[in-house]
Design an enzyme around this catalytic site. Structure first.
Site: not given
Length: 397
Positions: A9, A105-106
């Site tokens: 993350d 974002d992950e």
DNA sequence: TCTGGGGTCCTAGGACCC
DNA sequence: TCTGGGGTCCTAGGACCC
């Protein structure tokens, strides 16, 4: 072989990018989501400095302004975020052939069997963190576990710049150490439901028999909770989503009531959605319209036709029909949303009636316009109705 | 303190078919 | 003389996630 998954993350991603690009923001509260005074906005990302004031994602911007007026408020730069996201995902792919990006974002990495290549999972995670920091200036938090599900929760355990390894065999112990609201997949409603059943802790949840959870929460949620508390081993890597959809929605600064304005808004949404359908080379027969009224009540209506949507006009006409069917006259509209569901590739043969009613030609003209515009983004080809010489918007941000 | 935008998946009921 | 049962497609709403 012992399965090993990483969940990675990016920490406060949008805000971190801004702090990276603007050194004057470094160490200061940064809030992405809008400028003070912007109407109907929520916080998209808050830097850790802003979180210290109680600001968090999804909070109304007006609240954030009150909690932390000294913050830098920004509307955000998605293009830049996508650039950096891509760069980070590239780094991940140096370490695993199986990267599943979950959002901007992950990502999950299947790291099973990479020990010989890179060292222990902990060492590898450290390497990834160092490489991301060196090449992009960003920090990530990593969770390492024997299941995807536990790795996801582990990555959020220590943030920012965290690394949490859950050794095989300790998954259930880890799950039982969490507060109930940290169980991924349990939201407000289910949490309420769990509490109203007299269950206060993950330990108590863990002790419930499958069968009583099914009685309490239904087959699906009951089975999920039972399995989640045991690390959710069923969650597997390679599954394709079966029901892809494309949507666009807008919350207007001020409620819409005027029919002409509403239709212009629908036309705008139809153009956006059709542009993306072209971009992804897909078609769809199902069109859905969402209306959110001034009091926040939200209704939706959809229709599946035999023939796929072919042009922006076609989509606009369908959306207008749905609107007329559902709209309660006189009510103010704060949001309109348009989506196409069950999309499929335009390359798969279409099992339907083929006939020419003049739309085929129009569709080809539109194809040409879309590909021209894709090649030359500086050329703007827009419907006259959507241009606005006065610079006044429809109320859309 | 009035509440974004982009998604996925599930439920429950109805229509329709064999 | 009280109404099957399974399968598939469709619809509206809702939960949840980032």
């Amino acid at each position: 072989m012992q399965k090993v998954f990483f969940h990675i993350d990016l920490d406060a991603f949008f805000a971190s990018v801004e702090q990276l690009d603007h050194p004057e923001y470094k160490g200061k509260p940064v809030i992405i989501g809008g400028k003070p005074g912007d109407r109907r906005c929520v916080v998209s990302t808050a830097s850790y400095e802003a979180r210290a004031f109680g600001v968090h994602s999804a909070m109304p911007l007006t609240t954030a302004c009150q909690l932390c007026p000294q913050a830098f408020f920004l509307r955000g730069n998605m293009k830049r975020y996508h650039e950096l996201s891509h760069q980070v995902m590239q780094i991940f792919s140096d370490y695993s052939p199986d990267v599943r990006q979950m959002s901007i974002d992950e990502a999950f990495l299947d790291m099973t069997g990479t020990e010989r290549l890179f060292g222990s999972p902990e060492q590898t995670a450290q390497k990834i963190k160092a490489q991301v920091l060196e090449q992009t200036g960003l920090t990530v938090s990593i969770g390492v576990a024997s299941t995807m599900y536990v790795s996801k929760i582990a990555s959020g355990y220590k943030k920012p710049d965290g690394l949490t390894v859950i050794p095989p065999g300790t998954e259930e112990e880890f799950m039982c150490s969490l507060p109930l609201d940290k169980v991924w997949g349990v939201g407000t409603k289910t949490l309420e439901h769990i509490r109203s059943a007299g269950i206060r802790t993950t330990k108590q949840l863990y002790k419930q028999k499958l069968n009583s959870l099914v009685v309490l929460f239904g087959n699906n949620t009951g089975t999920f909770l039972y399995s989640a508390m045991r690390g959710n081993k069923d969650m597997v890597f390679g599954e394709e989503a079966k029901n892809h959809s494309i949507s666009s929605e807008t919350t207007y600064d001020f409620d819409l009531t005027d029919l002409y304005t509403i239709e212009s808004a629908l036309m705008q949404l139809a153009e956006t959605v059709l542009w993306r359908m072209h971009d992804e080379n897909v078609r769809s027969r199902t069109v859905a319209l969402k209306i959110r009224y001034e009091d926040f009540t939200t209704v939706s209506v959809q229709e599946t036709q035999d023939v796929p949507v072919r042009t922006a006009d076609d989509l606009f006409e369908r959306s207008k029909k749905l609107f007329e069917k559902k709209y309660e006259r006189g009510r103010g509209i704060r949001l309109l949303g348009l989506s196409v569901d069950h999309v499929e590739s335009r390359d798969t043969p279409f099992q339907g009636q083929l006939f020419d009613d003049g739309v085929t030609k129009k569709s080809k003209v539109e194809d040409a316009i879309f590909s021209l515009q894709k090649k030359h983004p500086e050329l703007s080809v827009r419907k006259a109705r959507l241009l606005n010489p006065t610079g006044q918007s429809n109320g859309a941000k």
